[in-house]
Write a protein that holds these residues in place. Structure first.
Motif, mmCIF file in Angstrom:
data_model
loop_
_atom_site.group_PDB
_atom_site.id
_atom_site.type_symbol
_atom_site.label_atom_id
_atom_site.label_comp_id
_atom_site.label_asym_id
_atom_site.label_seq_id
_atom_site.Cartn_x
_atom_site.Cartn_y
_atom_site.Cartn_z
ATOM 1 N N TRP A 110 44.710 51.509 33.128
ATOM 2 C CA TRP A 110 43.511 51.075 33.692
ATOM 3 C C TRP A 110 43.920 50.095 35.102
ATOM 4 O O TRP A 110 44.538 49.016 34.963
ATOM 5 C CB TRP A 110 42.893 50.351 32.720
ATOM 6 C CG TRP A 110 41.468 49.444 33.109
ATOM 7 C CD1 TRP A 110 40.344 50.083 33.623
ATOM 8 C CD2 TRP A 110 41.246 48.298 32.657
ATOM 9 N NE1 TRP A 110 39.641 49.227 33.843
ATOM 10 C CE2 TRP A 110 39.850 47.972 33.227
ATOM 11 C CE3 TRP A 110 41.668 46.982 31.995
ATOM 12 C CZ2 TRP A 110 39.209 46.774 33.420
ATOM 13 C CZ3 TRP A 110 40.931 45.890 32.110
ATOM 14 C CH2 TRP A 110 39.689 45.616 32.470
ATOM 15 N N MET A 111 43.264 50.668 36.049
ATOM 16 C CA MET A 111 43.656 49.843 37.512
ATOM 17 C C MET A 111 42.764 48.944 37.732
ATOM 18 O O MET A 111 41.720 48.819 38.521
ATOM 19 C CB MET A 111 43.687 51.126 38.452
ATOM 20 C CG MET A 111 44.671 52.162 38.255
ATOM 21 S SD MET A 111 44.553 53.735 39.264
ATOM 22 C CE MET A 111 43.643 54.597 38.318
ATOM 23 N N ASN A 112 43.041 47.888 37.007
ATOM 24 C CA ASN A 112 42.163 46.556 36.948
ATOM 25 C C ASN A 112 43.227 45.229 36.526
ATOM 26 O O ASN A 112 43.887 45.916 35.535
ATOM 27 C CB ASN A 112 41.038 46.841 36.023
ATOM 28 C CG ASN A 112 40.065 45.635 36.456
ATOM 29 O OD1 ASN A 112 40.486 44.316 36.454
ATOM 30 N ND2 ASN A 112 38.867 45.926 36.621
ATOM 31 N N THR A 113 43.187 44.273 37.045
ATOM 32 C CA THR A 113 44.232 43.216 36.725
ATOM 33 C C THR A 113 43.264 42.206 35.607
ATOM 34 O O THR A 113 43.990 41.477 35.262
ATOM 35 C CB THR A 113 44.439 42.101 38.027
ATOM 36 O OG1 THR A 113 43.296 41.654 38.497
ATOM 37 C CG2 THR A 113 45.360 43.188 38.741
ATOM 38 N N ASN A 114 42.152 42.617 35.204
ATOM 39 C CA ASN A 114 41.338 41.524 34.316
ATOM 40 C C ASN A 114 42.078 41.675 33.132
ATOM 41 O O ASN A 114 42.681 42.652 32.580
ATOM 42 C CB ASN A 114 39.950 42.076 34.202
ATOM 43 C CG ASN A 114 39.176 41.695 35.412
ATOM 44 O OD1 ASN A 114 39.498 40.977 36.313
ATOM 45 N ND2 ASN A 114 37.822 42.379 35.648
ATOM 46 N N ALA A 115 41.993 40.521 32.256
ATOM 47 C CA ALA A 115 42.384 40.694 30.829
ATOM 48 C C ALA A 115 41.590 41.437 29.890
ATOM 49 O O ALA A 115 40.319 41.366 30.081
ATOM 50 C CB ALA A 115 42.452 39.062 30.234
ATOM 51 N N VAL A 116 42.278 42.213 29.027
ATOM 52 C CA VAL A 116 41.166 42.978 27.955
ATOM 53 C C VAL A 116 40.643 42.095 27.355
ATOM 54 O O VAL A 116 41.335 41.175 26.580
ATOM 55 C CB VAL A 116 42.156 44.158 27.442
ATOM 56 C CG1 VAL A 116 41.478 44.799 26.482
ATOM 57 C CG2 VAL A 116 42.694 44.988 28.628
ATOM 58 N N THR A 117 39.261 42.025 27.265
ATOM 59 C CA THR A 117 38.555 41.238 25.873
ATOM 60 C C THR A 117 37.935 42.083 25.497
ATOM 61 O O THR A 117 37.452 41.707 24.081
ATOM 62 C CB THR A 117 37.408 40.412 26.696
ATOM 63 O OG1 THR A 117 36.819 40.897 27.572
ATOM 64 C CG2 THR A 117 38.231 39.317 27.818
ATOM 65 N N SER A 118 37.675 43.304 25.429
ATOM 66 C CA SER A 118 37.027 44.306 24.585
ATOM 67 C C SER A 118 37.486 45.646 25.063
ATOM 68 O O SER A 118 38.214 45.986 25.941
ATOM 69 C CB SER A 118 35.563 44.368 24.644
ATOM 70 O OG SER A 118 35.184 44.713 25.887
ATOM 71 N N LEU A 119 37.509 46.675 23.730
ATOM 72 C CA LEU A 119 37.777 47.858 23.997
ATOM 73 C C LEU A 119 36.955 48.946 23.248
ATOM 74 O O LEU A 119 36.686 48.496 22.151
ATOM 75 C CB LEU A 119 39.452 48.233 23.756
ATOM 76 C CG LEU A 119 39.869 47.975 22.260
ATOM 77 C CD1 LEU A 119 39.698 49.018 21.637
ATOM 78 C CD2 LEU A 119 41.384 47.518 22.749
#
Length: 190
Positions: free
Chosen positions: A157-166
């Motif tokens: 996933w080309m995003n640096t945000n922390a994963v909070t939901s999937l």
């Protein structure tokens, strides 16, 4: 002073270093058919996440089932990529996708097989905000003894945000009742 010998020495407790551990966070067992499953409010206190799936699809296909696709934080943009290696017992092949709106991860069995698909999906460094999120998965299903699939998949996933939901979505058709999705947090060894 002489060394401690024998059974007495082997019975002494020695403090072991923390080698990491898995902690169950959420379990979702479908009470009715559904096209997807979403885990929300994922804490940022672990090093990695793991999802374990046993699933059955209402898709009846010669290929034996359907892919389970993954998205993070409700992001439906084209900033995912994936690769796969797979075999059927008779042949092997590979595939890839770039600029995708999901990562191919799991695989669910066709409802006519009588078997469930099984998947283990690792989401590495999910809370690190300095890097893209990488995923690896081992998945497959049987076609009632007449073949099946085993797949090794990876993605980003080309995003640096922390994963909070999937969100895990059956690519075609629905996941059937009693399909189970378990989310674990993994602590790093210290």
């Amino acid at each position: 002073m002489s060394p401690i010998l024998g059974i007495w020495a082997s019975s002494k407790a020695v403090a072991a270093a923390d080698t990491g551990a898995m902690f169950p966070l959420q379990v979702i067992t479908l009470s009715a058919s559904a096209s997807n499953v979403t885990f929300t409010n994922i804490p940022s206190t672990y090093s990695h996440l793991q999802v374990r799936i046993t699933s059955l699809s209402d898709v009846n296909t010669a290929s034996g089932g359907a892919n389970i696709n993954l998205q993070f934080n409700s992001d439906t943009g084209s900033n995912y990529a994936w690769h796969e290696l797979y075999g059927t017992g008779a042949s092997a092949a590979a595939g890839a996708g770039t600029s995708q709106t999901f990562i191919k991860t799991g695989y669910t069995a066709d409802s006519t097989t009588g078997y469930t698909g099984a998947s283990v999906i690792d989401i590495l460094d999910y809370a690190n905000t300095n890097k893209y999120k990488t995923v690896r998965a081992l998945t497959g299903s049987d076609i009632n003894g007449s073949g099946g699939y085993i797949l090794l998949r990876s993605g980003v996933w080309m995003n640096t945000n922390a994963v909070t939901s999937l969100k895990l979505t059956n690519q075609s058709g629905n996941l059937k009742q009693y399909s189970q999705f378990s989310l674990f947090g993994i602590k790093a060894a210290s």
